[in-house]
Motif scaffolding. Structure first.
Motif, PDB file in Angstrom:
ATOM      1  N   ASN A 129      41.708  38.592  24.422  1.00 36.45           N
ATOM      2  CA  ASN A 129      40.844  37.718  25.218  1.00 36.45           C
ATOM      3  C   ASN A 129      39.930  38.481  26.157  1.00 36.45           C
ATOM      4  O   ASN A 129      39.201  37.877  26.934  1.00 36.45           O
ATOM      5  N   PHE A 130      39.986  39.808  26.134  1.00 35.80           N
ATOM      6  CA  PHE A 130      39.211  40.617  27.077  1.00 35.80           C
ATOM      7  C   PHE A 130      37.723  40.522  26.765  1.00 35.80           C
ATOM      8  O   PHE A 130      37.287  40.746  25.635  1.00 35.80           O
ATOM      9  N   ILE A 131      36.938  40.169  27.808  1.00 32.35           N
ATOM     10  CA  ILE A 131      35.477  40.081  27.634  1.00 32.35           C
ATOM     11  C   ILE A 131      34.755  40.874  28.723  1.00 32.35           C
ATOM     12  O   ILE A 131      33.565  40.694  28.948  1.00 32.35           O
ATOM     13  N   GLY A 132      35.481  41.774  29.366  1.00 32.27           N
ATOM     14  CA  GLY A 132      34.906  42.579  30.439  1.00 32.27           C
ATOM     15  C   GLY A 132      34.316  43.875  29.914  1.00 32.27           C
ATOM     16  O   GLY A 132      33.980  44.012  28.739  1.00 32.27           O
ATOM     17  N   ASN A 133      34.238  44.855  30.785  1.00 37.94           N
ATOM     18  CA  ASN A 133      33.665  46.157  30.481  1.00 37.94           C
ATOM     19  C   ASN A 133      34.722  47.048  29.820  1.00 37.94           C
ATOM     20  O   ASN A 133      35.778  47.298  30.399  1.00 37.94           O
ATOM     21  N   GLY A 134      34.421  47.547  28.633  1.00 42.45           N
ATOM     22  CA  GLY A 134      35.356  48.368  27.869  1.00 42.45           C
ATOM     23  C   GLY A 134      35.749  49.647  28.590  1.00 42.45           C
ATOM     24  O   GLY A 134      36.901  50.087  28.517  1.00 42.45           O
ATOM     25  N   LYS A 135      34.804  50.280  29.283  1.00 45.12           N
ATOM     26  CA  LYS A 135      35.096  51.519  30.009  1.00 45.12           C
ATOM     27  C   LYS A 135      36.086  51.245  31.137  1.00 45.12           C
ATOM     28  O   LYS A 135      37.025  52.015  31.353  1.00 45.12           O
ATOM     29  N   HIS A 136      35.888  50.153  31.842  1.00 45.99           N
ATOM     30  CA  HIS A 136      36.784  49.794  32.942  1.00 45.99           C
ATOM     31  C   HIS A 136      38.196  49.560  32.406  1.00 45.99           C
ATOM     32  O   HIS A 136      39.176  50.018  32.998  1.00 45.99           O
ATOM     33  N   LEU A 137      38.279  48.866  31.276  1.00 42.61           N
ATOM     34  CA  LEU A 137      39.581  48.596  30.657  1.00 42.61           C
ATOM     35  C   LEU A 137      40.257  49.901  30.240  1.00 42.61           C
ATOM     36  O   LEU A 137      41.457  50.086  30.471  1.00 42.61           O
ATOM     37  N   LYS A 138      39.486  50.809  29.661  1.00 43.54           N
ATOM     38  CA  LYS A 138      40.042  52.084  29.198  1.00 43.54           C
ATOM     39  C   LYS A 138      40.651  52.871  30.364  1.00 43.54           C
ATOM     40  O   LYS A 138      41.757  53.400  30.251  1.00 43.54           O
ATOM     41  N   VAL A 139      39.956  52.925  31.499  1.00 42.39           N
ATOM     42  CA  VAL A 139      40.476  53.641  32.669  1.00 42.39           C
ATOM     43  C   VAL A 139      41.744  52.958  33.182  1.00 42.39           C
ATOM     44  O   VAL A 139      42.726  53.627  33.501  1.00 42.39           O
ATOM     45  N   LEU A 140      41.742  51.631  33.229  1.00 39.83           N
ATOM     46  CA  LEU A 140      42.917  50.899  33.708  1.00 39.83           C
ATOM     47  C   LEU A 140      44.114  51.123  32.784  1.00 39.83           C
ATOM     48  O   LEU A 140      45.230  51.381  33.248  1.00 39.83           O
ATOM     49  N   LYS A 194      37.340  40.782  33.056  1.00 40.54           N
ATOM     50  CA  LYS A 194      37.500  39.379  32.647  1.00 40.54           C
ATOM     51  C   LYS A 194      38.382  39.278  31.398  1.00 40.54           C
ATOM     52  O   LYS A 194      38.185  40.009  30.439  1.00 40.54           O
ATOM     53  N   GLY A 195      39.355  38.370  31.471  1.00 44.95           N
ATOM     54  CA  GLY A 195      40.229  38.129  30.328  1.00 44.95           C
ATOM     55  C   GLY A 195      41.340  39.153  30.156  1.00 44.95           C
ATOM     56  O   GLY A 195      42.035  39.152  29.147  1.00 44.95           O
ATOM     57  N   LEU A 196      41.549  40.004  31.128  1.00 47.97           N
ATOM     58  CA  LEU A 196      42.596  41.025  31.084  1.00 47.97           C
ATOM     59  C   LEU A 196      43.976  40.384  30.958  1.00 47.97           C
ATOM     60  O   LEU A 196      44.243  39.351  31.570  1.00 47.97           O
ATOM     61  N   ILE A 197      44.847  40.986  30.157  1.00 49.13           N
ATOM     62  CA  ILE A 197      46.223  40.505  30.014  1.00 49.13           C
ATOM     63  C   ILE A 197      47.155  41.679  30.295  1.00 49.13           C
ATOM     64  O   ILE A 197      47.086  42.709  29.619  1.00 49.13           O
ATOM     65  N   LEU A 198      48.007  41.509  31.311  1.00 48.37           N
ATOM     66  CA  LEU A 198      48.985  42.549  31.648  1.00 48.37           C
ATOM     67  C   LEU A 198      50.355  41.921  31.806  1.00 48.37           C
ATOM     68  O   LEU A 198      50.499  40.874  32.422  1.00 48.37           O
ATOM     69  N   GLU A 199      51.368  42.593  31.258  1.00 50.13           N
ATOM     70  CA  GLU A 199      52.725  42.094  31.365  1.00 50.13           C
ATOM     71  C   GLU A 199      53.667  43.230  31.753  1.00 50.13           C
ATOM     72  O   GLU A 199      53.639  44.304  31.151  1.00 50.13           O
ATOM     73  N   ALA A 200      54.496  42.962  32.772  1.00 50.50           N
ATOM     74  CA  ALA A 200      55.530  43.883  33.236  1.00 50.50           C
ATOM     75  C   ALA A 200      54.968  45.266  33.572  1.00 50.50           C
ATOM     76  O   ALA A 200      55.521  46.283  33.182  1.00 50.50           O
ATOM     77  N   GLU A 201      53.872  45.290  34.313  1.00 53.20           N
ATOM     78  CA  GLU A 201      53.259  46.557  34.717  1.00 53.20           C
ATOM     79  C   GLU A 201      53.477  46.784  36.211  1.00 53.20           C
ATOM     80  O   GLU A 201      53.457  45.847  37.005  1.00 53.20           O
ATOM     81  N   ALA A 215      36.712  42.886  42.100  1.00 56.03           N
ATOM     82  CA  ALA A 215      36.865  42.855  40.637  1.00 56.03           C
ATOM     83  C   ALA A 215      36.568  41.471  40.080  1.00 56.03           C
ATOM     84  O   ALA A 215      36.825  40.450  40.712  1.00 56.03           O
ATOM     85  N   ARG A 216      36.043  41.469  38.893  1.00 53.07           N
ATOM     86  CA  ARG A 216      35.807  40.223  38.156  1.00 53.07           C
ATOM     87  C   ARG A 216      37.027  40.024  37.260  1.00 53.07           C
ATOM     88  O   ARG A 216      37.181  40.694  36.251  1.00 53.07           O
ATOM     89  N   LEU A 217      37.884  39.099  37.664  1.00 52.41           N
ATOM     90  CA  LEU A 217      39.157  38.883  36.976  1.00 52.41           C
ATOM     91  C   LEU A 217      39.272  37.465  36.422  1.00 52.41           C
ATOM     92  O   LEU A 217      40.375  36.939  36.261  1.00 52.41           O
ATOM     93  N   GLN A 218      38.132  36.857  36.128  1.00 49.58           N
ATOM     94  CA  GLN A 218      38.158  35.493  35.613  1.00 49.58           C
ATOM     95  C   GLN A 218      38.987  35.438  34.331  1.00 49.58           C
ATOM     96  O   GLN A 218      38.807  36.250  33.425  1.00 49.58           O
TER      97      GLN A 218
END
Length: 194
Positions: free
Chosen positions: A5-16, A44-51, A61-64
């Protein structure tokens, strides 16, 4: 975890995700710091579990539509973030900073919210009075109503705290002004030495 469901910035996701893989929040926080004071991570659309992301900097941050489940976000900085339609499920947000954030736009289910900061130097001190029975199913309309009441009580407690802080500040200002005025009055009352 898949990020379908991620629709944000790919570079930002990669660093996270690199920060998560190495269990080192400082990687993300350094990245954010290097981007400058007005950087807005697009997650946007980030999914994290048990982190474990205690003290992560998600300021502006844009976390919609983001979904956090069983995450340790103790002391995280969400100030100025957009958490519209975000879900925090069974997370620990103790001491997190939500200054300037519309928390009503997000969902907080079974999440620890003690000590969160909702504005400048105003912390939530009251614990909601509504207690949802553990055996009540989350699909039950009564559970939803009780959860809504619990959130309303939190909002009321927050508003009361803000009003108390404002009244206290006004009292301090009035006392200071009165003290200043009384000193001027004392100066005016001194007898003339002729």
């Amino acid at each position: 975890m898949e990020q379908d469901n991620f629709i944000g910035n790919g570079k930002h996701l990669k660093v996270l995700l690199d920060c998560i893989e190495k269990s080192d929040v400082s990687i993300w926080n350094s990245f954010v710091r290097k981007q400058g004071p007005y950087f807005k991570a697009d997650l946007k659309g980030l999914i994290l579990e048990a982190e474990a992301l205690a003290k992560i900097n998600l300021r502006f941050a844009r976390l919609q539509g983001a979904f956090f489940k069983q995450c340790d976000l103790t002391g995280a900085n969400f100030s100025g973030s957009d958490i519209t339609d975000a879900t925090f499920n069974s997370c620990n947000l103790s001491g997190a900073n939500f200054g300037g954030v519309n928390i009503k736009a997000a969902s907080f289910e079974d999440t620890e919210l003690r000590g969160i900061v909702l504005g400048r130097k105003v912390k939530v001190k009251a614990i909601p009075k509504t207690k949802i029975p553990d055996d009540l199913d989350k699909d039950d309309p009564l559970w939803r109503k009780l959860k809504q009441l619990e959130m309303q009580e939190s909002a009321v407690a927050y508003n009361k705290e803000v009003q108390r802080e404002a009244a206290k500040k006004k009292q301090e200002e009035d006392a200071h002004k009165l003290q200043k005025d009384s000193r001027l009055f004392e100066l005016d009352e001194e007898p003339d030495n002729e």
